[in-house]
Design a protein around this motif. Structure first.
Motif, PDB file in Angstrom:
ATOM      1  N   UNK A 199       0.835  -1.195   0.000  1.00 40.11           N
ATOM      2  CA  UNK A 199       0.000   0.000   0.000  1.00 40.11           C
ATOM      3  C   UNK A 199       0.871   1.245   0.000  1.00 40.11           C
ATOM      4  N   UNK A 200       0.415   2.298  -0.676  1.00 40.00           N
ATOM      5  CA  UNK A 200       1.101   3.590  -0.687  1.00 40.00           C
ATOM      6  C   UNK A 200       0.079   4.669  -0.347  1.00 40.00           C
ATOM      7  N   UNK A 201       0.567   5.777   0.205  1.00 42.47           N
ATOM      8  CA  UNK A 201      -0.338   6.888   0.489  1.00 42.47           C
ATOM      9  C   UNK A 201       0.318   8.207   0.131  1.00 42.47           C
ATOM     10  N   UNK A 202      -0.351   9.320   0.503  1.00 40.07           N
ATOM     11  CA  UNK A 202       0.075  10.657   0.075  1.00 40.07           C
ATOM     12  C   UNK A 202       1.404  11.095   0.680  1.00 40.07           C
ATOM     13  N   UNK A 203       1.915  10.370   1.665  1.00 42.52           N
ATOM     14  CA  UNK A 203       3.239  10.694   2.215  1.00 42.52           C
ATOM     15  C   UNK A 203       4.352  10.069   1.374  1.00 42.52           C
ATOM     16  N   UNK A 204       3.982   9.460   0.237  1.00 40.28           N
ATOM     17  CA  UNK A 204       4.910   8.782  -0.662  1.00 40.28           C
ATOM     18  C   UNK A 204       5.705   7.704   0.082  1.00 40.28           C
ATOM     19  N   UNK A 205       4.970   6.992   0.925  1.00 42.11           N
ATOM     20  CA  UNK A 205       5.527   5.873   1.692  1.00 42.11           C
ATOM     21  C   UNK A 205       4.815   4.593   1.277  1.00 42.11           C
ATOM     22  N   UNK A 206       5.577   3.510   1.187  1.00 42.27           N
ATOM     23  CA  UNK A 206       5.023   2.200   0.850  1.00 42.27           C
ATOM     24  C   UNK A 206       5.226   1.256   2.031  1.00 42.27           C
ATOM     25  N   UNK A 207       4.236   0.389   2.280  1.00 41.19           N
ATOM     26  CA  UNK A 207       4.331  -0.561   3.376  1.00 41.19           C
ATOM     27  C   UNK A 207       3.741  -1.890   2.928  1.00 41.19           C
ATOM     28  N   UNK A 208       4.316  -2.977   3.401  1.00 45.83           N
ATOM     29  CA  UNK A 208       3.821  -4.317   3.100  1.00 45.83           C
ATOM     30  C   UNK A 208       2.727  -4.690   4.096  1.00 45.83           C
ATOM     31  N   UNK A 240      12.656  -3.582   9.616  1.00 44.93           N
ATOM     32  CA  UNK A 240      11.698  -3.187   8.592  1.00 44.93           C
ATOM     33  C   UNK A 240      10.289  -3.362   9.125  1.00 44.93           C
ATOM     34  N   UNK A 241       9.463  -2.335   9.000  1.00 42.97           N
ATOM     35  CA  UNK A 241       8.108  -2.366   9.527  1.00 42.97           C
ATOM     36  C   UNK A 241       7.127  -2.852   8.459  1.00 42.97           C
ATOM     37  N   UNK A 242       6.117  -3.574   8.906  1.00 42.18           N
ATOM     38  CA  UNK A 242       5.049  -4.031   8.031  1.00 42.18           C
ATOM     39  C   UNK A 242       3.779  -4.138   8.861  1.00 42.18           C
ATOM     40  N   UNK A 243       2.662  -4.414   8.193  1.00 43.09           N
ATOM     41  CA  UNK A 243       1.367  -4.559   8.857  1.00 43.09           C
ATOM     42  C   UNK A 243       0.847  -5.959   8.602  1.00 43.09           C
ATOM     43  N   UNK A 244       0.340  -6.585   9.641  1.00 43.76           N
ATOM     44  CA  UNK A 244      -0.247  -7.912   9.515  1.00 43.76           C
ATOM     45  C   UNK A 244      -1.680  -7.870  10.026  1.00 43.76           C
ATOM     46  N   UNK A 245      -2.599  -8.417   9.249  1.00 40.95           N
ATOM     47  CA  UNK A 245      -3.978  -8.496   9.694  1.00 40.95           C
ATOM     48  C   UNK A 245      -4.129  -9.625  10.712  1.00 40.95           C
ATOM     49  N   UNK A 246      -4.893  -9.369  11.747  1.00 42.24           N
ATOM     50  CA  UNK A 246      -5.146 -10.355  12.795  1.00 42.24           C
ATOM     51  C   UNK A 246      -6.624 -10.722  12.765  1.00 42.24           C
ATOM     52  N   UNK A 247      -7.027 -11.601  13.657  1.00 46.20           N
ATOM     53  CA  UNK A 247      -8.392 -12.101  13.624  1.00 46.20           C
ATOM     54  C   UNK A 247      -9.443 -11.023  13.719  1.00 46.20           C
ATOM     55  N   UNK A 248      -9.173  -9.955  14.474  1.00 47.64           N
ATOM     56  CA  UNK A 248     -10.165  -8.902  14.676  1.00 47.64           C
ATOM     57  C   UNK A 248     -10.051  -7.771  13.659  1.00 47.64           C
ATOM     58  N   UNK A 301      10.022   2.848   0.817  1.00 45.67           N
ATOM     59  CA  UNK A 301       9.477   1.558   1.235  1.00 45.67           C
ATOM     60  C   UNK A 301      10.011   1.191   2.615  1.00 45.67           C
ATOM     61  N   UNK A 302       9.125   1.131   3.608  1.00 47.15           N
ATOM     62  CA  UNK A 302       9.556   0.795   4.967  1.00 47.15           C
ATOM     63  C   UNK A 302       9.458  -0.700   5.231  1.00 47.15           C
ATOM     64  N   UNK A 303       9.154  -1.476   4.179  1.00 46.83           N
ATOM     65  CA  UNK A 303       9.080  -2.934   4.293  1.00 46.83           C
ATOM     66  C   UNK A 303      10.010  -3.539   3.255  1.00 46.83           C
ATOM     67  N   UNK A 304      11.139  -4.050   3.718  1.00 47.21           N
ATOM     68  CA  UNK A 304      12.203  -4.510   2.821  1.00 47.21           C
ATOM     69  C   UNK A 304      11.750  -5.606   1.876  1.00 47.21           C
ATOM     70  N   UNK A 305      10.796  -6.442   2.289  1.00 52.18           N
ATOM     71  CA  UNK A 305      10.408  -7.599   1.496  1.00 52.18           C
ATOM     72  C   UNK A 305       9.738  -7.219   0.193  1.00 52.18           C
ATOM     73  N   UNK A 306       9.282  -5.977   0.084  1.00 46.91           N
ATOM     74  CA  UNK A 306       8.570  -5.596  -1.114  1.00 46.91           C
ATOM     75  C   UNK A 306       9.474  -4.944  -2.140  1.00 46.91           C
ATOM     76  N   UNK A 307      10.756  -5.222  -2.130  1.00 46.74           N
ATOM     77  CA  UNK A 307      11.651  -4.799  -3.210  1.00 46.74           C
ATOM     78  C   UNK A 307      12.117  -3.377  -3.047  1.00 46.74           C
ATOM     79  N   UNK A 308      12.046  -2.578  -4.140  1.00 45.13           N
ATOM     80  CA  UNK A 308      12.611  -1.245  -4.132  1.00 45.13           C
ATOM     81  C   UNK A 308      14.100  -1.356  -4.260  1.00 45.13           C
ATOM     82  N   UNK A 309      14.823  -0.414  -3.718  1.00 47.60           N
ATOM     83  CA  UNK A 309      16.276  -0.449  -3.810  1.00 47.60           C
ATOM     84  C   UNK A 309      16.887  -1.303  -2.720  1.00 47.60           C
ATOM     85  N   UNK A 310      16.053  -1.888  -1.868  1.00 41.52           N
ATOM     86  CA  UNK A 310      16.537  -2.786  -0.823  1.00 41.52           C
ATOM     87  C   UNK A 310      17.012  -2.065   0.407  1.00 41.52           C
ATOM     88  N   UNK A 311      17.233  -0.757   0.318  1.00 45.96           N
ATOM     89  CA  UNK A 311      17.716  -0.060   1.492  1.00 45.96           C
ATOM     90  C   UNK A 311      16.874   1.127   1.867  1.00 45.96           C
TER      91      UNK A 311
END
Length: 618
Positions: free
Chosen positions: A342-351, A383-391, A423-433
């Motif tokens: 996901x990306x938003x208006x802060x030009x940040x991407x997160x997994x 690296x930060x990411x978001x995970x959906x939980x049961x709730x 990209x604050x989530x390394x697993x989603x590619x980009x330049x890796x850093x």
């Protein structure tokens, strides 16, 4: 004209009548302790004739006390309120509590400076409010200015002929519903009218006390939200019956303190269904009960958000991976998983990680707005990411203002354009850093990176100056996921102390140190197996014969000497033999993408020059 108190309003409210926007005076407040995880404030209010200490401030208004907006003698207008019955343990009866939901400060207490009128308690014996008891102000009561004496014809004071409208909704044979915010474990008979804003899938559980299944849901009314959970038989009885978005009358549930680790619901308590629980669907739509409400956090702020925090986010789906099948280590249960970006208006991407049916049913087409309520912040190697939980509750293209604004932003600033995202989530590619904080070695030293309880991570563009070829490989345990060095028994067997076993074979692993530098300084770093393979482009087995013959890998290691790489580093201060020093390890090492690197430098230059970027204009 100065504000006037609504004389008699408190008595009218407590006897079940309706008063529209009464004007009251605040005479004090006290923080309640031990009630739960959220601060609650008890308020002493006065209408000039009566005063009442059984008034509770809604938690969403706590900031008014903390910011000194509700100081003593303040004049306020009560725009919205609810009443709730709670048990009075002293006389085994019930007491009606006024819950203040929306307040407007009309006059600051410092400007008023005195208590208006001579109000008397209308809530029984004086209760502990301030310093253990309800006390009159130390200062003498000054004469009441004429402008604060309301006319008798205001319909609230001396006129008692107004119609008595119930303060709470009435259902069926006259049973009144309670606001969610007023529920406590000390109540027995109550009914709430609430909307189901989210419902989890049925989950299996197993522990020392047994096993079973459960599902949870979030309920909301105009006063607040609460989490409810149904186990075993109740899970079977209510799961299919309860649907997200519908309104129900719910009663006879058990209340207990909420576990804030698993929910971001702003309530001190949570509900558990019992064999006596009753759930009745409300056929008529009630617009006074809100639908799903979000408290969105910009994706940019997730980089500094603590792990396991429950947050609400919204973004445009930039990409989506295929569904993967995993197996739980403990139960060997099959799991379905999908990662989206996901990306938003802060030009940040997160997994964002989706699980189960959410992963399987997600429409993988990109450029769709996704809103998530109750996602959990995760971290792996910094690296930060978001995970959906049961709730968690996920909505695609929801009909809310934030969704429409994001779609407009993406179509105008990102679609068909070369937008650059951090990209604050390394697993989603980009330049890796780009997911780490870009720093120079001098900046890292000045910032004392690694000095905290947890390690710090940074990204640096550096050149390899030297690699130690001696002892750059070792013989490791052949067991999967074990990296321990084995001991040669000199009898054809090798012992692993960690596994407490002997093997007739082993596996080679890389482990060496290298000196890397940028224009501000140099740093020795440790390079482990995966990172060494990434850096050298060869596996340990490929170079093991050469290492055994020559005792070093100088020729192989020389291929990376004086070459520039994009390093992601882990920094932590460690103490050995009473000496503390900074230790850095390589998390990843990749050849830099010149185009992305130049874009980042241009963006930094513009920020330093005060030039607005496209993200500012958005």
């Amino acid at each position: 004209m100065a504000e006037q108190l609504s004389e008699g309003a408190i008595m009218t409210i407590l006897t079940g009548g309706e008063v529209v926007a009464p004007v009251l005076q605040i005479l004090g407040h006290r923080k309640l302790t031990g009630a739960g995880h959220s601060d609650r404030y008890r308020i002493l209010i006065s209408d000039g004739v009566y005063l009442n200490s059984y008034a509770m401030l809604a938690t969403q208004l706590n900031h008014m006390v903390e910011n000194n907006e509700l100081v003593e003698f303040s004049i306020v207008r009560l725009n919205r309120h609810l009443t709730s019955l709670i048990s009075n343990q002293k006389n085994q009866g019930q007491k009606r509590v006024i819950v203040l939901l929306d307040i407007t400060v009309l006059k600051d207490g410092k400007e008023v400076g005195f208590k208006i009128g001579n109000p008397v308690p209308c809530d029984g014996p004086r209760n502990d409010l301030l310093n253990g008891r309800l006390e009159e102000p130390d200062r003498p009561t000054q004469p009441v200015p004429p402008q604060y004496r309301p006319p008798a014809a205001n319909g609230i004071g001396g006129n008692r002929s107004q119609s008595q409208v119930p303060a709470s909704p009435v259902i069926g044979d006259g049973v009144k519903t309670h606001p969610i915010i007023g529920l406590t474990p000390y109540q027995n008979k109550w009914v709430i009218k609430a909307r189901v804003t989210s419902k989890s899938a049925v989950r299996q559980w197993s522990n020392a006390r047994g096993e079973g299944k459960l599902f949870s849901m979030d309920l909301a009314d105009s006063s607040g939200e609460i989490r409810a959970t149904a186990f075993k038989d109740q899970c079977d009885s209510f799961y299919e019956k309860i649907q997200v978005g519908k309104v129900y009358l719910i009663s006879r549930c058990q209340l207990k303190p909420a576990n804030k680790k698993f929910t971001n619901i702003n309530n001190d308590y949570e509900m558990t269904f019992t064999h006596d629980t009753q759930v009745v669907e409300c056929v008529d739509e009630d617009n006074s009960i809100p639908k799903v409400t979000f408290n969105f956090v910009p994706l940019q702020k997730l980089a500094d958000t603590p792990v396991d925090t429950i947050v609400d986010i919204v973004g445009v789906c930039q990409s989506a991976n295929d569904v993967q099948t995993l197996y739980a280590k403990t139960t060997n249960r099959e799991l379905k998983k999908r990662e989206i970006t996901l990306v938003d208006h802060t030009f940040t991407a997160v997994s964002v990680t989706l699980w189960g049916t959410q992963a399987e049913e997600f429409d993988a087409s990109t450029n769709r707005v996704v809103a998530i309520k109750g996602g959990r912040v995760s971290e792996y190697l910094g690296n930060k990411s978001i995970s959906l939980i049961g709730s968690s509750n996920m909505q695609v293209n929801p009909d809310i203002d934030e969704s429409h604004k994001l779609q407009h932003w993406f179509e105008n600033f990102c679609q068909d354009k070369e937008a650059t995202f951090t990209n604050i989530s390394r697993r989603q590619g980009g330049d890796g850093g780009s997911s780490g904080k870009w720093m120079l070695f001098k900046e890292a030293k000045d910032a004392q990176l690694g000095g905290g309880d947890k390690p710090d991570y940074l990204t640096v563009l550096a050149t390899v100056l030297h690699v130690r070829g001696q002892n750059c490989m070792y013989k490791a345990c052949p067991t999967e996921n074990c990296q321990k060095k084995v001991i040669d028994q000199n009898n054809g067997y090798y012992r692993c102390e960690k596994c407490n076993k002997e093997f007739d074979t082993y596996k080679w692993r890389f482990l060496f140190s290298a000196q890397i530098a940028d224009w501000t300084g140099s740093q020795w770093v440790n390079v482990f197996q995966d990172q060494a393979i990434e850096l050298l482009g060869v596996t340990p087995d490929e170079v093991a014969p050469k290492y055994q013959d020559e005792g070093n890998l100088n020729e192989v290691l020389s291929t990376v000497m004086f070459r520039e790489y994009l390093f992601r580093l882990r920094a932590k201060m460690e103490t050995y033999n009473d000496e503390t020093r900074l230790r850095m390890s390589v998390v990843s090492a990749k050849k830099p993408d010149v185009t992305d690197h130049c874009r980042r430098l241009i963006k930094d230059i513009k920020e330093m020059a005060g030039i607005k970027t496209s993200s500012d204009n958005a």
